[in-house]
Write a protein that holds these residues in place. Structure first.
Motif, PDB file in Angstrom:
ATOM      1  N   UNK A 157       0.822  -1.214   0.000  1.00 39.43           N
ATOM      2  CA  UNK A 157       0.000   0.000   0.000  1.00 39.43           C
ATOM      3  C   UNK A 157       0.853   1.260   0.000  1.00 39.43           C
ATOM      4  N   UNK A 158       1.941   1.250   0.789  1.00 37.82           N
ATOM      5  CA  UNK A 158       2.811   2.432   0.864  1.00 37.82           C
ATOM      6  C   UNK A 158       3.560   2.646  -0.446  1.00 37.82           C
ATOM      7  N   UNK A 159       3.968   1.552  -1.081  1.00 39.00           N
ATOM      8  CA  UNK A 159       4.689   1.660  -2.357  1.00 39.00           C
ATOM      9  C   UNK A 159       3.790   2.238  -3.450  1.00 39.00           C
ATOM     10  N   UNK A 160       2.547   1.766  -3.507  1.00 38.24           N
ATOM     11  CA  UNK A 160       1.605   2.277  -4.515  1.00 38.24           C
ATOM     12  C   UNK A 160       1.240   3.728  -4.210  1.00 38.24           C
ATOM     13  N   UNK A 161       1.052   4.020  -2.943  1.00 36.90           N
ATOM     14  CA  UNK A 161       0.733   5.394  -2.532  1.00 36.90           C
ATOM     15  C   UNK A 161       1.870   6.347  -2.906  1.00 36.90           C
ATOM     16  N   UNK A 162       3.103   5.936  -2.641  1.00 35.66           N
ATOM     17  CA  UNK A 162       4.281   6.759  -2.947  1.00 35.66           C
ATOM     18  C   UNK A 162       4.365   7.019  -4.453  1.00 35.66           C
ATOM     19  N   UNK A 163       4.097   5.970  -5.257  1.00 37.70           N
ATOM     20  CA  UNK A 163       4.155   6.100  -6.711  1.00 37.70           C
ATOM     21  C   UNK A 163       3.148   7.145  -7.209  1.00 37.70           C
ATOM     22  N   UNK A 164       1.911   7.028  -6.776  1.00 34.94           N
ATOM     23  CA  UNK A 164       0.877   7.938  -7.267  1.00 34.94           C
ATOM     24  C   UNK A 164       1.033   9.355  -6.721  1.00 34.94           C
ATOM     25  N   UNK A 165       1.494   9.462  -5.491  1.00 33.44           N
ATOM     26  CA  UNK A 165       1.707  10.795  -4.921  1.00 33.44           C
ATOM     27  C   UNK A 165       2.806  11.535  -5.698  1.00 33.44           C
ATOM     28  N   UNK A 166       3.861  10.823  -6.032  1.00 32.76           N
ATOM     29  CA  UNK A 166       4.931  11.426  -6.839  1.00 32.76           C
ATOM     30  C   UNK A 166       4.433  11.806  -8.231  1.00 32.76           C
ATOM     31  N   UNK A 167       3.602  10.939  -8.804  1.00 30.72           N
ATOM     32  CA  UNK A 167       3.056  11.186 -10.138  1.00 30.72           C
ATOM     33  C   UNK A 167       2.180  12.437 -10.138  1.00 30.72           C
ATOM     34  N   UNK A 168       1.340  12.557  -9.130  1.00 32.32           N
ATOM     35  CA  UNK A 168       0.456  13.730  -9.018  1.00 32.32           C
ATOM     36  C   UNK A 168       1.277  15.004  -8.863  1.00 32.32           C
ATOM     37  N   UNK A 169       2.324  14.928  -8.044  1.00 30.70           N
ATOM     38  CA  UNK A 169       3.165  16.115  -7.809  1.00 30.70           C
ATOM     39  C   UNK A 169       3.967  16.499  -9.056  1.00 30.70           C
ATOM     40  N   UNK A 170       4.383  15.498  -9.846  1.00 31.89           N
ATOM     41  CA  UNK A 170       5.126  15.792 -11.084  1.00 31.89           C
ATOM     42  C   UNK A 170       4.272  16.551 -12.086  1.00 31.89           C
ATOM     43  N   UNK A 171       2.972  16.269 -12.069  1.00 31.50           N
ATOM     44  CA  UNK A 171       2.045  16.967 -12.965  1.00 31.50           C
ATOM     45  C   UNK A 171       1.554  18.285 -12.356  1.00 31.50           C
ATOM     46  N   UNK A 172       2.081  18.612 -11.161  1.00 28.22           N
ATOM     47  CA  UNK A 172       1.739  19.864 -10.474  1.00 28.22           C
ATOM     48  C   UNK A 172       0.249  20.021 -10.189  1.00 28.22           C
ATOM     49  N   UNK A 173      -0.427  18.887  -9.945  1.00 31.75           N
ATOM     50  CA  UNK A 173      -1.826  18.953  -9.550  1.00 31.75           C
ATOM     51  C   UNK A 173      -1.918  19.330  -8.078  1.00 31.75           C
ATOM     52  N   UNK A 174      -2.932  20.078  -7.739  1.00 28.32           N
ATOM     53  CA  UNK A 174      -3.117  20.482  -6.348  1.00 28.32           C
ATOM     54  C   UNK A 174      -3.807  19.372  -5.559  1.00 28.32           C
ATOM     55  N   UNK A 175      -3.281  19.108  -4.366  1.00 31.89           N
ATOM     56  CA  UNK A 175      -3.882  18.135  -3.458  1.00 31.89           C
ATOM     57  C   UNK A 175      -4.418  18.913  -2.254  1.00 31.89           C
ATOM     58  N   UNK A 176      -5.631  18.590  -1.772  1.00 29.24           N
ATOM     59  CA  UNK A 176      -6.180  19.294  -0.602  1.00 29.24           C
ATOM     60  C   UNK A 176      -5.251  19.225   0.607  1.00 29.24           C
ATOM     61  N   UNK A 177      -5.518  20.078   1.579  1.00 29.70           N
ATOM     62  CA  UNK A 177      -4.654  20.152   2.760  1.00 29.70           C
ATOM     63  C   UNK A 177      -4.547  18.814   3.492  1.00 29.70           C
ATOM     64  N   UNK A 178      -5.656  18.102   3.585  1.00 28.77           N
ATOM     65  CA  UNK A 178      -5.626  16.788   4.230  1.00 28.77           C
ATOM     66  C   UNK A 178      -5.125  15.755   3.207  1.00 28.77           C
ATOM     67  N   UNK A 179      -3.817  15.794   2.948  1.00 30.96           N
ATOM     68  CA  UNK A 179      -3.204  14.962   1.903  1.00 30.96           C
ATOM     69  C   UNK A 179      -3.385  13.469   2.190  1.00 30.96           C
ATOM     70  N   UNK A 180      -3.275  13.082   3.456  1.00 27.03           N
ATOM     71  CA  UNK A 180      -3.371  11.678   3.830  1.00 27.03           C
ATOM     72  C   UNK A 180      -4.740  11.102   3.485  1.00 27.03           C
ATOM     73  N   UNK A 181      -5.791  11.829   3.849  1.00 23.16           N
ATOM     74  CA  UNK A 181      -7.156  11.368   3.580  1.00 23.16           C
ATOM     75  C   UNK A 181      -7.426  11.332   2.072  1.00 23.16           C
ATOM     76  N   UNK A 182      -6.921  12.358   1.378  1.00 23.19           N
ATOM     77  CA  UNK A 182      -7.111  12.428  -0.072  1.00 23.19           C
ATOM     78  C   UNK A 182      -6.452  11.234  -0.765  1.00 23.19           C
ATOM     79  N   UNK A 183      -5.215  10.921  -0.385  1.00 21.15           N
ATOM     80  CA  UNK A 183      -4.477   9.835  -1.022  1.00 21.15           C
ATOM     81  C   UNK A 183      -5.100   8.469  -0.704  1.00 21.15           C
ATOM     82  N   UNK A 184      -5.641   8.321   0.479  1.00 18.76           N
ATOM     83  CA  UNK A 184      -6.312   7.065   0.838  1.00 18.76           C
ATOM     84  C   UNK A 184      -7.486   6.810  -0.103  1.00 18.76           C
ATOM     85  N   UNK A 185      -8.290   7.861  -0.332  1.00 17.26           N
ATOM     86  CA  UNK A 185      -9.443   7.702  -1.224  1.00 17.26           C
ATOM     87  C   UNK A 185      -8.983   7.543  -2.674  1.00 17.26           C
TER      88      UNK A 185
END
Length: 235
Positions: free
Chosen positions: A77-105
């Protein structure tokens, strides 16, 4: 052979996602939560229907336990989460302040669209026979699911179609090689494990109970040999 069903399903998700983004501001949070609950219940029902197709209960249970252990030990779960979080940040998409809850969903939605039992089963059937009816049916449901999920996840949800197309295409092209080796018993037990995964995802999406569904993913691989072995033992 081109995976038409997979392409149509991915296209429907892209269309649904961008419709959801456009109407996002017009939908209240209460309505978003209500629609999520409804979709979660739909996933639970689909999961139950898939589970009852099993042939060897011990094979399914063994696969789930072993898959969960491997998933937890490797912290999949952490490996997949890390992959997608990096991907989202590379595309400069905005993530809400509650990043943990957003990434879980986000991960729940990703697994629902990329690795549900129905999607994978539909890809295998299309690859083996050319029949993409299952994926067409799934595409109809996915376009509405994508609209609902996109009202919460926004633009980053567009990225999900890339791993979805790659994962499902792998099953599509491998199906012709492995399908002659797969018995109806093995296929039914695979559908059942996929049903359990869909059931668990539905429980999470509907906010009934939070269970780590991602770490159950290895079960989808273990069920093939487990079903084959139990078939030899019991017959």
């Amino acid at each position: 052979m081109f995976p038409k069903g997979i392409f149509i399903d991915c296209l429907c998700i892209l269309i649904g996602t961008n419709i959801g983004i456009m109407i996002k501001k017009y939908i209240s949070n209460n309505l978003k939560n209500y629609l999520n609950t409804i979709f979660g219940i739909v996933a639970i029902v689909i999961g139950i229907i898939s589970i009852i197709k099993l042939n060897f209960l011990p094979a399914v249970i063994f696969s789930l336990i072993l898959g969960a252990l491997i998933g937890e030990i490797t912290r999949l779960d952490l490996k997949i989460k890390f992959f997608f979080q990096n991907l989202i940040e590379k595309f400069n998409f905005k993530i809400p302040e509650d990043k943990e809850k957003y990434m879980e969903f986000y991960l729940l939605v990703t697994i629902t669209l990329c690795a549900s039992g129905t999607n994978i089963f539909g890809s295998i059937i299309e690859g083996a026979t050319g029949d993409y009816t299952i994926l067409l049916s799934k595409a109809v449901m996915d376009i509405f699911a994508a609209i609902i999920f996109a009202t919460i996840l926004g633009l980053p949800m567009n990225l999900i179609v890339f791993p979805q197309f790659i994962i499902l295409s792998c099953f599509f092209y491998l199906a012709k090689i492995f399908m002659p080796l797969i018995t109806p018993f093995m296929l039914n037990d695979f559908i059942a494990v996929g049903g359990v995964l869909t059931f668990v995802l539905g429980i999470n999406i509907a906010n009934i109970k939070q269970i780590n569904a991602i770490n159950l993913l290895p079960s989808l691989l273990f069920v093939w040999p487990a079903s084959f072995l139990f078939n030899l033992i019991l017959h």
